[in-house]
Design a protein around this motif. Structure first.
Motif, short mmCIF file in Angstrom:
data_model
loop_
_atom_site.label_atom_id
_atom_site.label_comp_id
_atom_site.label_asym_id
_atom_site.label_seq_id
_atom_site.Cartn_x
_atom_site.Cartn_y
_atom_site.Cartn_z
N LEU A 9 -15.56 -40.96 -31.41
CA LEU A 9 -14.43 -41.12 -30.50
C LEU A 9 -13.52 -39.90 -30.61
O LEU A 9 -12.62 -39.89 -31.43
N LEU A 10 -13.75 -38.92 -29.80
CA LEU A 10 -13.02 -37.67 -29.93
C LEU A 10 -12.24 -37.33 -28.66
O LEU A 10 -12.73 -37.52 -27.59
N PRO A 11 -10.93 -36.73 -28.76
CA PRO A 11 -10.03 -36.47 -27.63
C PRO A 11 -9.72 -35.04 -27.17
O PRO A 11 -10.26 -34.12 -27.65
N VAL A 12 -8.68 -34.80 -26.19
CA VAL A 12 -8.46 -33.49 -25.51
C VAL A 12 -7.05 -32.97 -25.54
O VAL A 12 -6.12 -33.70 -25.53
N LEU A 13 -6.97 -31.66 -25.53
CA LEU A 13 -5.73 -30.91 -25.56
C LEU A 13 -5.18 -30.89 -24.15
O LEU A 13 -5.83 -30.39 -23.25
N ALA A 14 -3.97 -31.45 -23.93
CA ALA A 14 -3.45 -31.51 -22.57
C ALA A 14 -2.74 -30.22 -22.23
O ALA A 14 -1.90 -29.75 -22.97
N MET A 72 -7.70 -35.38 -29.07
CA MET A 72 -8.89 -34.55 -29.05
C MET A 72 -9.72 -34.85 -27.82
O MET A 72 -9.76 -35.96 -27.32
N SER A 73 -10.37 -33.81 -27.32
CA SER A 73 -11.37 -33.97 -26.26
C SER A 73 -12.56 -33.11 -26.62
O SER A 73 -12.46 -32.20 -27.45
N TYR A 74 -13.68 -33.41 -26.00
CA TYR A 74 -14.80 -32.49 -26.15
C TYR A 74 -15.56 -32.38 -24.84
O TYR A 74 -15.56 -33.29 -24.02
N ARG A 75 -16.20 -31.21 -24.67
CA ARG A 75 -16.88 -30.88 -23.43
C ARG A 75 -18.29 -30.38 -23.73
O ARG A 75 -18.53 -29.80 -24.78
#
Length: 318
Positions: A9-14, A72-75
């Motif tokens: 479960l990883l997230p993104v920089l806004a 955090m996000s990942y692509r």
């Protein structure tokens, strides 16, 4: 709470990082283990600037055993966002564990101090096989990197993180309850308009806000909590659009839906509405959204804050 699977479960920089020159180039660096990274720190003006190369003996980042609270996000290699914690409107907590391979996500976390933002390129094959313990999904090409965008907000002990999470959950529950109380007033007005427009007669209302109309009074026993009930139903929105029906459900073969009443196995509006009926009764239930599926949309089929109508028949009680 801190199981191995939470690492998926990883997230993104806004927003874009605001970079200011501080004598260090805005460029990627690579550790001895092959982890490619950029890290940015906030200056006194609150703007981000390149932190530069992190020394191998640097101790300002998170340590093994600590917990990092972050967005955090990942692509993938096509720059498609696969996960973004900001969509969930809350940061996530990940424990810092021993690296599962060279150039791993765990290594990335040990390079992050509170307030830092970082971009990390991590081998997708190694991440899934050695960290997640899962095969590579079809939308991620073998041999490519996943790019992680991390904003470290806190670095804490496990005990402090648990206390923070409990506090956050309490605040979320309080906020959800306050929003539900406001929404049920809005829904109640809409239901009353619907009742008037459709000339529904002998309408009754439970204390919590479920409206019901008994269209055919049954002669059997009154349904009560703990009973196993069998119910035929058709579910529609107030505009008449049908979203579900037991009569043509291929999974049940058109049989009535069975569930234990009053045990929280169905939406609250059903537990309350069916409890007003006797065996053999037919009725209309009008359920405000906080007593149905609430503010969380369930795909295009069930928008957020949906008021629901159910035409039900209490077929059997055991």
């Amino acid at each position: 709470m801190f199981s191995k699977t939470t690492k998926f479960l990883l997230p993104v920089l806004a927003g874009a990082l605001l970079l200011q020159s501080c004598g260090k180039k805005d460029e990627f660096h690579t550790t001895a283990n092959g982890l490619t990274y950029k890290i940015y720190k906030q200056n006194e003006d609150g703007k981000y600037e390149p932190k530069g190369e992190v020394a191998a003996n640097d101790t300002t980042g998170a340590r093994i055993g600590q917990v990092v609270t972050m967005h955090m996000s990942y692509r993938n290699a096509n720059d498609s966002v696969l996960f973004n914690s900001r969509d969930q409107k809350q940061p996530i907590m990940i424990p810092v564990m021993e690296p599962t391979f060279k150039g791993s996500l765990e290594e990335a976390l040990t390079m992050m101090a509170p307030g830092d933002s970082g971009i990390f390129k991590i081998n997708a094959d190694s991440l899934f096989t050695k960290t997640f313990g899962q095969p590579l999904p079809p939308f991620i090409k073998s041999g490519t990197d996943l790019t992680f965008f991390i904003k470290a907000e806190k670095v804490q002990s496990k005990e402090a993180a648990i206390a923070d999470q409990q506090k956050m959950m309490e605040e979320q529950m309080k906020g959800a309850q306050e929003r539900a109380e406001k929404q049920i007033k809005v829904d109640d007005a809409k239901i009353q308009e619907y009742i008037k427009a459709n000339n529904l007669q002998n309408v009754q209302k439970t204390e919590s806000g479920v409206y019901y109309v008994v269209t055919q009074q049954g002669k059997g026993a009154q349904a009560k909590a703990g009973d196993m009930v069998s119910v035929h139903y058709k579910g529609t929105f107030l505009d008449g659009k049908e979203f579900d029906s037991s009569y043509n459900n291929p999974m049940s073969g058109g049989q009535p839906f069975q569930f234990p009443l009053g045990q929280g196995q169905v939406i609250r509006g059903w537990d309350e509405g069916i409890a007003q009926l006797k065996e053999g009764s037919k009725a209309i239930l009008l359920i405000p959204s906080p007593l149905a599926y609430g503010e969380q949309a369930r795909g295009e089929q069930m928008p957020a804050n949906s008021i629901l109508r159910f035409d039900v028949e209490l077929v059997d009680i055991k």
